[in-house]
Design a protein around this motif. Structure first.
Motif, PDB file in Angstrom:
ATOM      1  N   PRO A 102       0.787  -1.242   0.000  1.00 52.88           N
ATOM      2  CA  PRO A 102       0.000   0.000   0.000  1.00 52.88           C
ATOM      3  C   PRO A 102       0.818   1.290   0.000  1.00 52.88           C
ATOM      4  CG  PRO A 102      -0.009  -0.974   2.168  1.00 52.88           C
ATOM      5  CD  PRO A 102       0.682  -1.959   1.276  1.00 52.88           C
ATOM      6  N   VAL A 103       2.098   1.215   0.339  1.00 57.09           N
ATOM      7  CA  VAL A 103       2.953   2.407   0.328  1.00 57.09           C
ATOM      8  C   VAL A 103       4.021   2.205  -0.752  1.00 57.09           C
ATOM      9  CG1 VAL A 103       4.500   3.910   1.631  1.00 57.09           C
ATOM     10  CG2 VAL A 103       2.544   2.823   2.782  1.00 57.09           C
ATOM     11  N   GLN A 104       3.971   3.024  -1.797  1.00 57.16           N
ATOM     12  CA  GLN A 104       4.851   2.834  -2.949  1.00 57.16           C
ATOM     13  C   GLN A 104       5.627   4.118  -3.223  1.00 57.16           C
ATOM     14  OE1 GLN A 104       2.636   1.141  -6.254  1.00 57.16           O
ATOM     15  NE2 GLN A 104       1.625  -0.359  -4.931  1.00 57.16           N
ATOM     16  N   THR A 105       6.956   3.982  -3.360  1.00 56.39           N
ATOM     17  CA  THR A 105       7.854   5.126  -3.497  1.00 56.39           C
ATOM     18  C   THR A 105       8.532   5.125  -4.855  1.00 56.39           C
ATOM     19  OG1 THR A 105       8.272   5.112  -1.104  1.00 56.39           O
ATOM     20  CG2 THR A 105       9.851   6.301  -2.505  1.00 56.39           C
ATOM     21  N   PHE A 106       8.623   6.319  -5.461  1.00 55.24           N
ATOM     22  CA  PHE A 106       9.261   6.463  -6.768  1.00 55.24           C
ATOM     23  C   PHE A 106      10.181   7.686  -6.727  1.00 55.24           C
ATOM     24  CE2 PHE A 106       5.241   4.358  -7.203  1.00 55.24           C
ATOM     25  CZ  PHE A 106       5.537   3.257  -7.991  1.00 55.24           C
ATOM     26  N   THR A 107      11.337   7.570  -7.368  1.00 57.81           N
ATOM     27  CA  THR A 107      12.366   8.610  -7.251  1.00 57.81           C
ATOM     28  C   THR A 107      12.741   9.271  -8.566  1.00 57.81           C
ATOM     29  OG1 THR A 107      14.102   6.916  -7.419  1.00 57.81           O
ATOM     30  CG2 THR A 107      13.375   7.526  -5.201  1.00 57.81           C
ATOM     31  N   GLU A 108      12.062   8.937  -9.653  1.00 54.04           N
ATOM     32  CA  GLU A 108      12.357   9.547 -10.943  1.00 54.04           C
ATOM     33  C   GLU A 108      11.077  10.069 -11.586  1.00 54.04           C
ATOM     34  OE1 GLU A 108      15.266  10.083 -12.324  1.00 54.04           O
ATOM     35  OE2 GLU A 108      16.443   9.049 -10.787  1.00 54.04           O
ATOM     36  N   PRO A 109      11.099  11.320 -12.100  1.00 56.21           N
ATOM     37  CA  PRO A 109       9.926  11.834 -12.817  1.00 56.21           C
ATOM     38  C   PRO A 109       9.577  10.908 -13.991  1.00 56.21           C
ATOM     39  CG  PRO A 109      11.514  13.584 -12.414  1.00 56.21           C
ATOM     40  CD  PRO A 109      12.207  12.287 -12.077  1.00 56.21           C
ATOM     41  N   PRO A 110       8.294  10.728 -14.296  1.00 54.68           N
ATOM     42  CA  PRO A 110       7.122  11.394 -13.703  1.00 54.68           C
ATOM     43  C   PRO A 110       6.554  10.663 -12.488  1.00 54.68           C
ATOM     44  CG  PRO A 110       6.425  10.100 -15.570  1.00 54.68           C
ATOM     45  CD  PRO A 110       7.916   9.928 -15.487  1.00 54.68           C
ATOM     46  N   PHE A 111       7.378   9.865 -11.790  1.00 57.05           N
ATOM     47  CA  PHE A 111       6.935   9.185 -10.560  1.00 57.05           C
ATOM     48  C   PHE A 111       5.702   8.320 -10.843  1.00 57.05           C
ATOM     49  CE2 PHE A 111       8.759  13.372  -9.548  1.00 57.05           C
ATOM     50  CZ  PHE A 111       9.914  12.958  -8.893  1.00 57.05           C
ATOM     51  N   LYS A 112       5.837   7.502 -11.867  1.00 56.46           N
ATOM     52  CA  LYS A 112       4.716   6.707 -12.382  1.00 56.46           C
ATOM     53  C   LYS A 112       4.372   5.554 -11.456  1.00 56.46           C
ATOM     54  CE  LYS A 112       3.319   4.343 -16.656  1.00 56.46           C
ATOM     55  NZ  LYS A 112       3.762   4.004 -18.036  1.00 56.46           N
ATOM     56  N   CYS A 113       3.127   5.553 -10.989  1.00 55.41           N
ATOM     57  CA  CYS A 113       2.624   4.518 -10.089  1.00 55.41           C
ATOM     58  C   CYS A 113       1.545   3.731 -10.824  1.00 55.41           C
ATOM     59  CB  CYS A 113       2.059   5.162  -8.824  1.00 55.41           C
ATOM     60  SG  CYS A 113       1.340   3.990  -7.632  1.00 55.41           S
ATOM     61  N   THR A 114       1.799   2.439 -11.096  1.00 54.23           N
ATOM     62  CA  THR A 114       0.857   1.600 -11.849  1.00 54.23           C
ATOM     63  C   THR A 114       0.438   0.412 -11.004  1.00 54.23           C
ATOM     64  OG1 THR A 114       1.851   2.237 -13.957  1.00 54.23           O
ATOM     65  CG2 THR A 114       0.529   0.232 -13.945  1.00 54.23           C
ATOM     66  N   ASN A 115      -0.869   0.167 -10.950  1.00 58.44           N
ATOM     67  CA  ASN A 115      -1.393  -0.943 -10.169  1.00 58.44           C
ATOM     68  C   ASN A 115      -2.652  -1.505 -10.825  1.00 58.44           C
ATOM     69  OD1 ASN A 115       0.043  -1.154  -7.286  1.00 58.44           O
ATOM     70  ND2 ASN A 115      -0.016   0.998  -7.890  1.00 58.44           N
ATOM     71  N   GLU A 116      -3.110  -2.642 -10.284  1.00 58.35           N
ATOM     72  CA  GLU A 116      -4.348  -3.259 -10.752  1.00 58.35           C
ATOM     73  C   GLU A 116      -5.329  -3.361  -9.593  1.00 58.35           C
ATOM     74  OE1 GLU A 116      -3.369  -7.044 -12.377  1.00 58.35           O
ATOM     75  OE2 GLU A 116      -2.169  -6.227 -14.029  1.00 58.35           O
ATOM     76  N   GLY A 117      -6.616  -3.224  -9.927  1.00 59.07           N
ATOM     77  CA  GLY A 117      -7.647  -3.349  -8.895  1.00 59.07           C
ATOM     78  C   GLY A 117      -9.021  -3.097  -9.480  1.00 59.07           C
ATOM     79  N   TRP A 118     -10.013  -3.184  -8.626  1.00 58.59           N
ATOM     80  CA  TRP A 118     -11.387  -3.007  -9.101  1.00 58.59           C
ATOM     81  C   TRP A 118     -12.103  -1.822  -8.457  1.00 58.59           C
ATOM     82  CZ3 TRP A 118     -15.047  -3.042  -5.301  1.00 58.59           C
ATOM     83  CH2 TRP A 118     -14.668  -3.635  -4.082  1.00 58.59           C
ATOM     84  N   GLY A 119     -11.556  -1.315  -7.356  1.00 56.30           N
ATOM     85  CA  GLY A 119     -12.271  -0.304  -6.598  1.00 56.30           C
ATOM     86  C   GLY A 119     -11.674   1.086  -6.682  1.00 56.30           C
ATOM     87  N   GLU A 120     -12.527   2.075  -6.497  1.00 56.79           N
ATOM     88  CA  GLU A 120     -12.118   3.466  -6.415  1.00 56.79           C
ATOM     89  C   GLU A 120     -11.821   3.818  -4.954  1.00 56.79           C
ATOM     90  OE1 GLU A 120     -14.971   5.109 -10.062  1.00 56.79           O
ATOM     91  OE2 GLU A 120     -15.648   5.296  -7.971  1.00 56.79           O
ATOM     92  N   PHE A 121     -10.900   4.756  -4.739  1.00 57.51           N
ATOM     93  CA  PHE A 121     -10.579   5.161  -3.369  1.00 57.51           C
ATOM     94  C   PHE A 121      -9.803   6.480  -3.403  1.00 57.51           C
ATOM     95  CE2 PHE A 121      -7.137   2.514  -4.902  1.00 57.51           C
ATOM     96  CZ  PHE A 121      -5.989   3.182  -4.506  1.00 57.51           C
ATOM     97  N   GLU A 122      -9.688   7.121  -2.259  1.00 59.62           N
ATOM     98  CA  GLU A 122      -8.887   8.338  -2.135  1.00 59.62           C
ATOM     99  C   GLU A 122      -7.522   7.973  -1.579  1.00 59.62           C
ATOM    100  OE1 GLU A 122      -9.811  12.822  -0.818  1.00 59.62           O
ATOM    101  OE2 GLU A 122      -9.832  11.418   0.864  1.00 59.62           O
ATOM    102  N   MET A 123      -6.490   8.421  -2.271  1.00 59.62           N
ATOM    103  CA  MET A 123      -5.118   8.171  -1.820  1.00 59.62           C
ATOM    104  C   MET A 123      -4.462   9.493  -1.442  1.00 59.62           C
ATOM    105  SD  MET A 123      -2.899   7.608  -5.331  1.00 59.62           S
ATOM    106  CE  MET A 123      -4.030   6.444  -6.094  1.00 59.62           C
ATOM    107  N   SER A 124      -3.424   9.395  -0.643  1.00 59.96           N
ATOM    108  CA  SER A 124      -2.601  10.577  -0.379  1.00 59.96           C
ATOM    109  C   SER A 124      -1.269  10.395  -1.104  1.00 59.96           C
ATOM    110  CB  SER A 124      -2.379  10.778   1.122  1.00 59.96           C
ATOM    111  OG  SER A 124      -1.683   9.688   1.684  1.00 59.96           O
ATOM    112  N   ILE A 125      -0.766  11.507  -1.644  1.00 58.86           N
ATOM    113  CA  ILE A 125       0.490  11.500  -2.390  1.00 58.86           C
ATOM    114  C   ILE A 125       1.438  12.478  -1.709  1.00 58.86           C
ATOM    115  CG2 ILE A 125       1.576  11.884  -4.629  1.00 58.86           C
ATOM    116  CD1 ILE A 125      -1.144  11.428  -5.934  1.00 58.86           C
ATOM    117  N   ASP A 126       2.535  11.969  -1.157  1.00 60.16           N
ATOM    118  CA  ASP A 126       3.542  12.811  -0.517  1.00 60.16           C
ATOM    119  C   ASP A 126       4.625  13.158  -1.531  1.00 60.16           C
ATOM    120  OD1 ASP A 126       2.233  12.611   1.926  1.00 60.16           O
ATOM    121  OD2 ASP A 126       3.412  10.874   2.565  1.00 60.16           O
ATOM    122  N   VAL A 127       4.890  14.457  -1.686  1.00 61.80           N
ATOM    123  CA  VAL A 127       5.964  14.906  -2.582  1.00 61.80           C
ATOM    124  C   VAL A 127       7.069  15.508  -1.718  1.00 61.80           C
ATOM    125  CG1 VAL A 127       4.465  15.231  -4.585  1.00 61.80           C
ATOM    126  CG2 VAL A 127       4.733  17.102  -2.966  1.00 61.80           C
TER     127      VAL A 127
END
Length: 225
Positions: A63-88
């Protein structure tokens, strides 16, 4: 100094050919990316950030995924909608800011724009921020440098003085900074970031009395002969 930038969050999603976990909710692959908009509203790589951390729904295996290079692309699979927080994150002390993002499947692609502030950015971060537009101090500094009164011939060789100042040790530099603080006026351009330990001044905007005091100090300690 406070610098504002508009951050664009781009989300794309589509159905994938995998068995539905919940009947009536097709499986999706979704991607979220982070960009900065320049002064013309064009997307630019968010190089002002050193990393971006996504906090997904707790039902994800990771559930906590970190990326260090632009564009900080986060790709996942799932079926549900939800609100996430994004720390920059930036390299600054206390340089984390949080953006709330609504992940939904209402459109194949959608964008949201958020305004964030960078308070007293270091010189290094200022350079990165200039990639997407000028800083509040740039126009002020430009005007002061163009001031014919400040560019008149001075009693000291300002460029020689500046070269001597950058060669000073910590103790002498502190003396110089104190002289500048004590003698500067409203037209003096000074940029100071205490957290980053940075101090810069436009020598041509210093009153002549301050220039002379700095010159005398450099002569006295042998930095100028």
């Amino acid at each position: 100094m406070i610098v504002e930038r508009k951050i664009k969050i781009v989300t794309e999603q589509h159905n994938i050919n995998k068995p539905a976990v919940n009947e009536g909710f097709p499986m999706k692959e979704w991607t979220v990316e982070v960009y900065v908009l320049d002064q013309d509203g064009k997307e630019k790589a968010a190089r002002c950030f050193t990393k971006v951390v996504y906090h997904l729904h707790p039902s994800f295996d990771n559930p906590v995924q970190t990326f260090t290079e632009p564009p900080f692309k986060c790709t996942n699979e799932g079926w549900g909608e939800f609100e996430m927080s994004i720390d920059v994150f930036t390299t600054e002390k206390g340089g984390k800011q949080t953006i709330m993002h609504d992940l939904n499947f209402g459109a194949p692609q959608y964008e949201t724009i958020h305004t964030i502030q960078f308070k007293n950015p270091s010189q290094a971060l200022q350079q990165l921020l200039r990639e997407t537009g000028p800083l509040p101090s740039d126009e002020e500094r430009k005007m002061k440098k163009a001031d014919p009164v400040k560019k008149k011939k001075t009693a000291v060789d300002v460029e020689k003085l500046a070269a001597a100042l950058v060669e000073q040790g910590e103790e002498e530099l502190l003396k110089c900074i104190q002289i500048i603080h004590d003698g500067k006026d409203e037209t003096t351009y000074v940029n100071q970031n205490l957290d980053a330990g940075e101090f810069s001044v436009d020598m041509y905007t210093l009153p002549e009395s301050v220039q002379k005091a700095l010159w005398d100090l450099m002569v006295k300690n042998g930095s100028i002969v």
